[in-house]
Design an enzyme around this catalytic site. Structure first.
Site, PDB file in Angstrom:
ATOM      1  N   GLN A   1       0.815  -1.201   0.000  1.00  9.93           N
ATOM      2  CA  GLN A   1       0.000   0.000   0.000  1.00  9.93           C
ATOM      3  C   GLN A   1       0.855   1.259   0.000  1.00  9.93           C
ATOM      4  O   GLN A   1       2.061   1.209   0.263  1.00  9.93           O
ATOM      5  CB  GLN A   1      -0.914   0.006   1.234  1.00  9.93           C
ATOM      6  CG  GLN A   1      -0.152  -0.162   2.542  1.00  9.93           C
ATOM      7  CD  GLN A   1      -0.996  -0.727   3.654  1.00  9.93           C
ATOM      8  OE1 GLN A   1      -2.184  -0.951   3.509  1.00  9.93           O
ATOM      9  NE2 GLN A   1      -0.379  -0.968   4.795  1.00  9.93           N
TER      10      GLN A   1
ATOM     11  N   HIS B   1     -10.584   4.501  18.761  1.00  7.25           N
ATOM     12  CA  HIS B   1      -9.815   3.434  19.392  1.00  7.25           C
ATOM     13  C   HIS B   1     -10.325   3.073  20.783  1.00  7.25           C
ATOM     14  O   HIS B   1     -10.258   1.909  21.194  1.00  7.25           O
ATOM     15  CB  HIS B   1      -8.326   3.803  19.412  1.00  7.25           C
ATOM     16  CG  HIS B   1      -7.713   3.803  18.043  1.00  7.25           C
ATOM     17  ND1 HIS B   1      -7.476   4.955  17.329  1.00  7.25           N
ATOM     18  CD2 HIS B   1      -7.357   2.768  17.234  1.00  7.25           C
ATOM     19  CE1 HIS B   1      -6.966   4.640  16.156  1.00  7.25           C
ATOM     20  NE2 HIS B   1      -6.890   3.324  16.064  1.00  7.25           N
TER      21      HIS B   1
ATOM     22  N   ASP C   1      -0.559   0.800  13.482  1.00  7.61           N
ATOM     23  CA  ASP C   1      -0.152   2.119  13.974  1.00  7.61           C
ATOM     24  C   ASP C   1       0.051   2.137  15.484  1.00  7.61           C
ATOM     25  O   ASP C   1       0.577   3.099  16.038  1.00  7.61           O
ATOM     26  CB  ASP C   1      -1.163   3.192  13.569  1.00  7.61           C
ATOM     27  CG  ASP C   1      -2.600   2.831  13.936  1.00  7.61           C
ATOM     28  OD1 ASP C   1      -2.805   2.102  14.923  1.00  7.61           O
ATOM     29  OD2 ASP C   1      -3.529   3.273  13.220  1.00  7.61           O
TER      30      ASP C   1
ATOM     31  N   ASP D   1       0.603 -12.085   7.037  1.00  7.59           N
ATOM     32  CA  ASP D   1      -0.786 -12.080   6.577  1.00  7.59           C
ATOM     33  C   ASP D   1      -1.648 -12.717   7.668  1.00  7.59           C
ATOM     34  O   ASP D   1      -1.310 -13.784   8.191  1.00  7.59           O
ATOM     35  CB  ASP D   1      -0.883 -12.877   5.277  1.00  7.59           C
ATOM     36  CG  ASP D   1      -2.275 -12.836   4.672  1.00  7.59           C
ATOM     37  OD1 ASP D   1      -3.234 -13.183   5.373  1.00  7.59           O
ATOM     38  OD2 ASP D   1      -2.394 -12.486   3.489  1.00  7.59           O
ATOM     39  N   ALA D   2      -2.747 -12.082   8.033  1.00  8.26           N
ATOM     40  CA  ALA D   2      -3.607 -12.586   9.104  1.00  8.26           C
ATOM     41  C   ALA D   2      -4.100 -14.002   8.821  1.00  8.26           C
ATOM     42  O   ALA D   2      -4.190 -14.834   9.735  1.00  8.26           O
ATOM     43  CB  ALA D   2      -4.791 -11.649   9.310  1.00  8.26           C
TER      44      ALA D   2
ATOM     45  N   ASP E   1      -9.049  -5.184  13.574  1.00  2.53           N
ATOM     46  CA  ASP E   1      -8.966  -3.783  13.151  1.00  2.53           C
ATOM     47  C   ASP E   1      -8.462  -3.700  11.711  1.00  2.53           C
ATOM     48  O   ASP E   1      -7.509  -2.980  11.410  1.00  2.53           O
ATOM     49  CB  ASP E   1      -8.038  -3.013  14.098  1.00  2.53           C
ATOM     50  CG  ASP E   1      -8.153  -1.500  13.930  1.00  2.53           C
ATOM     51  OD1 ASP E   1      -9.157  -1.047  13.350  1.00  2.53           O
ATOM     52  OD2 ASP E   1      -7.241  -0.786  14.385  1.00  2.53           O
TER      53      ASP E   1
END
Length: 440
Positions: A176, A205, A229, A283-284, A301
């Site tokens: 990205q 959050h 983040d 990767d999840a 998230d």
């Protein structure tokens, strides 16, 4: 020996002319950085040119470090190649700060086996109080693309680029485009879509984290999918009974930024430096396919399902794996987009989670930068009674969270149009694009 390697090629600009012309000082800087990394030095050679300029090469057991300088232009070219996967960016950043570089281009290339051999370029402003003139080039380097983002974020970005704002970071990873901008606030954009604004990100959050942490019987083991983040992580770590957190994010560049950028470090409260935190750059889907212990709390998230790749993260198959990892008295939460802008997407995410056998409870909160935002809380047993009050220090939400679970009737009406998103019937992204398009 591991044949995989990291290759950093760095252009450093506006450096100290005196330092760039001092061979002994440069030799000392590079040697110190190599020693701090625990690398073995095999040979060292530095040469001073007349009337100015230095070239130097240090051979190390895992490859080499070199520097070539043009003091009259304030420019230095550095090259570091090493085998293995050690985090060497902090040492490189320390060198850049010592030579007083104001801005830099960093090209990172994976080498050896399992390498994609696609260089990743990062443009980094190393001064937090740079003048407007020094930021003109940074702004011109960032070009808006019509095929990314939405109309609302595009308008804001155009103003940010032409205005007197400091681009702290702009880079493109394998996954990205990433832009970190400092104005009166701090903003992170990914693929030209706003991820957070420091003025109000706590509304999002805190709403993402507090209900799930309060409903779960224990907070001992926590899994965060996404959230690179470190802002959701910041809130999780407020709970004293948290002993272990696994954070999974696919993009190493986001993690690096969250660990090293001073402005983002201040915003996430240096959450990645907590010893309870274990980061998995993966990767999840691949992470969830591994042999894992159960978790008391799971926080999802992920970015909005704007395309088929992201839509595949909101499937019954993935949620089923997550449900199997959730302890019997645990709780999970999933960010679920805007119930106001895309109500069918919101309810479809909830319905997909529910199809795994979990009980779900939708809720929403106003985030000024985004409007009304939705989440789904899920447990193995039906949530009955009042949602517990927030038990840790907080800023954006009221202690009593009950009002968050009151969903407007106009949004409730769209619940009957929800569907289950599966790997074989992947259509959440198509619905997202349709609902968002209808807004404009």
């Amino acid at each position: 020996m591991d044949m995989r390697g990291q290759h950093f090629i760095i252009d450093a600009y506006e450096c100290s002319e005196d330092i760039l012309n001092n061979a002994e000082q440069l030799k000392e800087l590079l040697t110190k950085a190599i020693n701090q990394l625990g690398m073995e030095i095999l040979s060292t050679h530095f040469h001073s040119f007349s009337p100015q300029g230095v070239t130097g090469v240090i051979g190390i057991s895992t490859s080499h470090v070199s520097i070539h300088t043009w003091p009259e232009h304030g420019y230095a070219a550095l090259d570091l190649y090493t085998c293995g996967n050690q985090d060497i960016w902090p040492a490189l950043k320390a060198i850049l700060e010592k030579i007083e570089a104001k801005r830099t281009n960093v090209y990172e290339l994976s080498r050896g086996e399992e390498s994609n051999n696609k260089p990743v370029m990062k443009k980094i402003n190393l001064t937090s109080n740079a003048s407007i003139e020094k930021n003109i080039e940074s702004r011109s380097l960032f070009q808006l693309r019509d095929d990314r983002g939405n109309e609302w974020d595009m308008k804001q970005l155009k103003e940010m680029i032409v205005g007197k704002h400091n681009i702290l970071y702009h880079g493109a990873s394998e996954f990205q485009d990433i832009l970190l901008v400092e104005a009166n606030d701090l903003r992170l954009y990914i693929d030209q879509e706003l991820q957070f604004c420091s003025l109000d990100e706590r509304h999002y959050h805190e709403a993402l984290v507090y209900p799930v942490m309060e409903v779960a019987a224990s907070n001992e083991r926590v899994l965060i999918l996404g959230g690179g983040d470190g802002l959701a992580l910041r809130e999780v770590l407020k709970y004293p009974d948290v002993k272990h957190v696994d954070l999974v994010d696919i993009d190493p560049m986001i993690i690096e930024l969250a660990k090293t950028n001073p402005s983002l470090l201040a915003q996430n409260n240096r959450s990645f430096l907590d010893s309870r935190v274990h980061v998995h750059i993966k990767d999840a889907k691949k992470y969830l396919a591994g042999e894992l212990q159960q978790y008391n709390v799971i926080i999802i998230d992920f970015p909005d399902p704007v395309n088929s790749i992201l839509s595949s993260l909101y499937t019954k198959e993935l949620f089923s794996k997550v449900a199997n990892l959730l302890s019997e008295d645990g709780a999970l939460v999933c960010q679920s987009n805007s119930p106001e802008d895309a109500p069918q997407v919101f309810w479809s995410i909830g319905k997909t989670i529910k199809r795994t056998g979990l009980y779900t409870k939708g809720y929403n909160v106003i985030v000024p930068s985004f409007g009304l935002w939705g989440f789904h809380l899920a447990t193995h047993e039906k949530i009955s009674g009042k949602i517990p009050n927030i038990s840790v220090p907080h800023q954006a939400l009221p202690t009593n969270m009950e009002t968050m679970f009151e969903i407007p009737s106009s949004i409730k009406e769209e619940q009957e149009n929800a569907f289950v998103n599966t790997e074989t019937q992947l259509k959440l992204h198509d619905l997202y694009q349709k609902e968002i398009k209808d807004l404009y």
